[in-house]
Design a protein around this motif. Structure first.
Motif, short mmCIF file in Angstrom:
data_model
loop_
_atom_site.label_atom_id
_atom_site.label_comp_id
_atom_site.label_asym_id
_atom_site.label_seq_id
_atom_site.Cartn_x
_atom_site.Cartn_y
_atom_site.Cartn_z
N ASN A 1 -5.92 -19.75 1.70
CA ASN A 1 -7.18 -20.47 1.49
C ASN A 1 -8.34 -19.49 1.32
O ASN A 1 -9.42 -19.67 1.90
N ASN A 2 -8.09 -18.43 0.56
CA ASN A 2 -9.08 -17.39 0.23
C ASN A 2 -9.44 -16.49 1.41
O ASN A 2 -10.35 -15.67 1.30
N GLU A 3 -8.75 -16.62 2.53
CA GLU A 3 -8.98 -15.74 3.68
C GLU A 3 -7.92 -14.63 3.68
O GLU A 3 -6.72 -14.91 3.65
N LEU A 4 -8.35 -13.38 3.73
CA LEU A 4 -7.41 -12.26 3.76
C LEU A 4 -6.64 -12.26 5.08
O LEU A 4 -7.24 -12.19 6.15
N ARG A 5 -5.31 -12.36 4.98
CA ARG A 5 -4.48 -12.41 6.19
C ARG A 5 -3.59 -11.18 6.33
O ARG A 5 -3.19 -10.83 7.43
N GLN A 6 -3.22 -10.57 5.21
CA GLN A 6 -2.22 -9.50 5.24
C GLN A 6 -2.60 -8.42 4.24
O GLN A 6 -3.04 -8.72 3.13
N GLN A 7 -2.41 -7.16 4.63
CA GLN A 7 -2.71 -6.06 3.74
C GLN A 7 -1.79 -4.89 4.07
O GLN A 7 -1.55 -4.58 5.24
N GLY A 8 -1.25 -4.25 3.06
CA GLY A 8 -0.35 -3.12 3.28
C GLY A 8 -0.24 -2.28 2.04
O GLY A 8 -0.88 -2.54 1.01
N ASN A 9 0.60 -1.25 2.11
CA ASN A 9 0.77 -0.33 1.00
C ASN A 9 2.22 0.15 0.99
O ASN A 9 2.80 0.42 2.05
N THR A 10 2.80 0.26 -0.19
CA THR A 10 4.19 0.68 -0.30
C THR A 10 4.43 2.10 0.20
O THR A 10 5.58 2.48 0.42
N LYS A 11 3.38 2.87 0.41
CA LYS A 11 3.57 4.21 0.97
C LYS A 11 4.11 4.14 2.39
O LYS A 11 4.62 5.14 2.92
N ASP A 12 4.01 2.96 3.02
CA ASP A 12 4.46 2.80 4.40
C ASP A 12 5.87 2.22 4.51
O ASP A 12 6.31 1.89 5.63
N LEU A 13 6.59 2.10 3.39
CA LEU A 13 7.98 1.66 3.46
C LEU A 13 8.79 2.66 4.27
O LEU A 13 8.74 3.87 4.04
N MET A 14 9.59 2.16 5.22
CA MET A 14 10.43 3.05 6.01
C MET A 14 11.66 3.49 5.21
O MET A 14 12.10 4.63 5.33
N TYR A 15 12.22 2.57 4.42
CA TYR A 15 13.30 2.93 3.50
C TYR A 15 12.75 2.77 2.08
O TYR A 15 12.32 1.69 1.69
N THR A 16 12.76 3.85 1.32
CA THR A 16 12.19 3.84 -0.02
C THR A 16 13.09 3.08 -0.99
O THR A 16 14.26 2.79 -0.70
N ILE A 17 12.54 2.78 -2.15
CA ILE A 17 13.32 2.07 -3.17
C ILE A 17 14.58 2.84 -3.55
O ILE A 17 15.68 2.26 -3.59
#
Length: 251
Positions: free
Chosen positions: A178-194
Motif C-alpha cells: 500500500n505504498n509503504e516501504l516494508r522491505q529493502q535489501g541488496n544481492t551483495k548480501d546473498l550468502m550463497y551466490t548465483i
C-alpha cells in the motif's frame, strides 16, 4: 532486452518492453493500458526456491546460516502474472510477501562448475514467494502448504536478458505494501551466490531451459491482508504488483 507475454485483443502475444511500450515480433505496438492480462514472462519448467539466503533474514527468524543451501520446489500451479490477484487462504493468520531475484535458466546442464554458471543463465525476473507462516513448522524444510497455494507465485512483469544486467551481485530490492516501504535489501548480501547455487543444484538435478531459481529474500517480511497491494521492485528489472483478495471469494 525486456521480454513479456500478455493477452491483448483476445490473443496470447509476446513482445519486448521499453518505456511503457510493447513491440511484438511483427512490429505491432501496444501501450501498457492496452494489455488485458499480463502473463508470467516465462512458462517455468520447474521452480526451485531457496530459504534463508540473506543473513539479515536468517537473523530476523532467529536462525543460523544453513550448512548448505536449503531448497524447496514451488509448484507451477502457484504461478500468476503481474497485477493478478493473490488469494488469502481461509484460516490463515500470517501471510507475507518475499521479494526474490529469480534466475531463469537458458540451456540444459548437469554438474555445472560455478565459474561457468552464467553460461547457463538466460536472464532475470522478479518473483514473490508468497508464504503463510502459520504452516511453517520447520524453518529448514519449508512445507509445501506454506508456499504452494494457487496464486502464491507471482512472477514478472518482464524477463531481462542477462547481458542487460552485467553485475547482478549489487542490485537493490524493495517491497512496498500500500505504498509503504516494508522491505529493502541488496544481492551483495546473498550468502550463497548465483554461481554457487547453480553448481550445487546441478550436482544432483539437471537444470533445463525455463527452470527458475528463486534466490531468497532479505529482511523485512511482514503481515499482509485482503485489500492490500504488494509492489516488489528490483533495480534493472522493474516492478511486480499484485493485489490480495479474500480466498473465500476465489472462483
Amino acid at each position: 532486452m525486456k521480454h513479456v507475454r500478455f493477452i491483448a485483443e483476445g490473443r496470447l502475444q509476446r513482445g519486448t518492453y521499453d518505456a511503457g511500450v510493447i513491440t511484438t515480433p511483427a512490429g505491432k505496438q501496444y501501450q501498457e493500458v492496452a494489455i488485458d492480462v499480463w502473463l508470467p514472462p516465462v512458462e517455468p519448467n520447474k521452480i526451485i526456491g531457496l530459504a534463508l539466503n540473506y543473513a539479515d533474514h536468517a537473523v530476523e527468524l532467529g536462525l543460523e546460516k544453513p550448512a548448505e543451501p536449503v531448497l524447496f520446489i514451488k509448484p507451477n500451479s502457484s504461478v500468476v502474472g503481474h497485477k493478478a490477484p493473490v488469494y488469502y487462504p481461509d484460516g490463515a493468520t500470517y501471510m507475507h510477501y518475499e521479494n526474490e531475484l529469480a534466475v531463469v535458466i537458458g540451456r540444459e546442464g548437469r554438474f555445472i562448475r560455478r565459474e561457468n554458471a552464467f553460461d547457463y543463465v538466460r536472464g532475470y525476473t522478479i518473483a514473490n514467494d508468497v508464504t503463510v507462516r502459520d504452516f511453517v513448522n520447520n524453518f529448514y524444510r519449508p512445507p509445501v502448504r506454506a508456499k504452494g497455494h494457487d496464486t502464491f507465485g507471482p512472477i514478472g512483469p518482464v524477463l531481462v536478458d542477462k547481458e542487460d544486467i552485467p553485475d547482478i551481485t549489487n542490485i537493490e530490492l524493495r517491497t512496498y505494501v500500500n505504498n509503504e516501504l516494508r522491505q529493502q535489501g541488496n544481492t551483495k548480501d546473498l550468502m550463497y551466490t548465483i554461481p554457487e547455487l547453480i553448481e550445487f543444484i546441478s550436482s544432483f538435478m539437471t537444470l533445463e531451459p525455463g527452470d527458475m531459481i528463486l534466490t531468497g529474500t532479505p529482511k523485512g517480511i511482514s503481515h499482509v491482508y485482503p485489500g492490500d497491494v504488494m509492489r516488489l521492485e528490483i533495480d534493472g528489472i522493474g516492478a511486480l504488483e499484485n493485489p490480495i483478495l479474500d480466498g473465500r471469494t476465489e472462483k
